[in-house]
Design an enzyme around this catalytic site. Sequence first.
Site, short mmCIF file in Angstrom:
data_model
loop_
_atom_site.label_atom_id
_atom_site.label_comp_id
_atom_site.label_asym_id
_atom_site.label_seq_id
_atom_site.Cartn_x
_atom_site.Cartn_y
_atom_site.Cartn_z
N HIS A 68 0.87 -1.18 0.00
CA HIS A 68 0.00 0.00 0.00
C HIS A 68 0.91 1.22 0.00
O HIS A 68 1.74 1.40 0.90
CB HIS A 68 -0.92 0.01 1.22
CG HIS A 68 -1.86 -1.16 1.25
ND1 HIS A 68 -2.05 -1.96 2.36
CD2 HIS A 68 -2.67 -1.66 0.29
CE1 HIS A 68 -2.93 -2.90 2.08
NE2 HIS A 68 -3.33 -2.74 0.84
N GLU A 126 1.84 3.69 3.13
CA GLU A 126 2.29 3.12 4.39
C GLU A 126 3.81 3.27 4.46
O GLU A 126 4.57 2.36 4.12
CB GLU A 126 1.84 1.67 4.50
CG GLU A 126 0.32 1.55 4.51
CD GLU A 126 -0.20 0.13 4.51
OE1 GLU A 126 -1.44 -0.03 4.52
OE2 GLU A 126 0.60 -0.82 4.49
N HIS A 146 3.60 -3.44 6.90
CA HIS A 146 2.49 -2.53 6.66
C HIS A 146 2.31 -1.58 7.83
O HIS A 146 2.85 -1.80 8.92
CB HIS A 146 1.18 -3.31 6.48
CG HIS A 146 1.08 -4.08 5.22
ND1 HIS A 146 0.27 -3.71 4.16
CD2 HIS A 146 1.68 -5.24 4.84
CE1 HIS A 146 0.39 -4.60 3.18
NE2 HIS A 146 1.24 -5.53 3.57
N GLU A 148 1.77 -5.48 10.93
CA GLU A 148 1.13 -4.17 11.04
C GLU A 148 1.87 -3.40 12.13
O GLU A 148 1.95 -3.84 13.27
CB GLU A 148 -0.34 -4.32 11.39
CG GLU A 148 -1.18 -5.00 10.33
CD GLU A 148 -1.43 -4.13 9.10
OE1 GLU A 148 -1.12 -2.92 9.16
OE2 GLU A 148 -1.94 -4.67 8.09
#
Length: 353
Positions: A71, A74, A163, A227
Amino acid sequence: MLALGKLLELTLAGQTPGVKLQLTAAGTQLRWLAEGALEIIPQDAQDAQDAQDAQDAQDSGLDLLLSAGIHGNETAPIELLDRLLQGIACGELQPRARILFLLGNPAAMRCGERYIEQDLNRLFNGRHAQSSGHEAQRAGELERLAADFFSRPERQRLHYDLHTAIRASKIEQFALYPWHAGRVHSRQQLARLRGAGIEAVLLQNKASITFSAYTYAQLEAEAFTLELGKARAFGNNQQVNLELLEERLICLIEGREPALDSAEEDAPDLHGLQLFAVAREVIKHSDAFTLHLPADIENFSELPLGYLLAEDSGGVRWVIEEQGARIIFPNPGVKNGLRAAILVVPTNSDQLG
């Protein structure tokens, strides 16, 4: 510093380097493979074809894939990979592992957007062949790059896909551990994540279409989606503390991870690491889908029994039936047919390998 160490700068500028192969003073090879893709081969691993050759050459025997920017907005993980690569290119880090650095979606990175046409991290494990456009082509290219990198026999294969999340989280740094039939989740890998500052791990229980799910299921790598905080623009990641993760990645790169004693090898200490299992996925089926949550709800927020979570056409309703259920990745704006949220519940380590 070698020019190929400026992978991020080249990628953001949309430039292809004039020289695609360079060597550090210690003989480490940096090889440009494609836009946003750079392979690192230590001198001792350049001719090693299997694990025994690697051991004889003092190569750690690890093939480490580090990806970020799947993404494009990010940025904290992208900046982390940039620091690691620059350390290798200027000789501060001495790799004993083969490494593949991948910046997943360069076009989205240049725009500062999550994606250009569609979510790249929903196009793996064959999904890109059912679609078209920029992200579909890039997913196919990333699969080919990963498959080629992990093609050497009898080597350890590890993939961290880094991420940051759309929203804030009650557990800031957590991992998703993919599932594949016939494989078990590894205590040793979870202990490694714990040492890297990961606070919780979601143990998945069905096949997925993310990048880490592809490398786990199809390439037999240990693979994780990490994450690491909330998504912010380049240069605004001071609140994202990646020191423990960066330290552990440097240890992996240089082949000097702390050794485990015999007891820890059999049953690594997972104290302090929270484990969660998927209870249900909430799939958006139509434009009538409604998610009954505040727009600013944090990941891992607990929902009470009986709570009406979502509704869709045809009278479809999602009501909380699980004790201790938490919500992660709520996103009602996804395309029809995709996951709009995950419900997870606390679990323990009894079923781990």
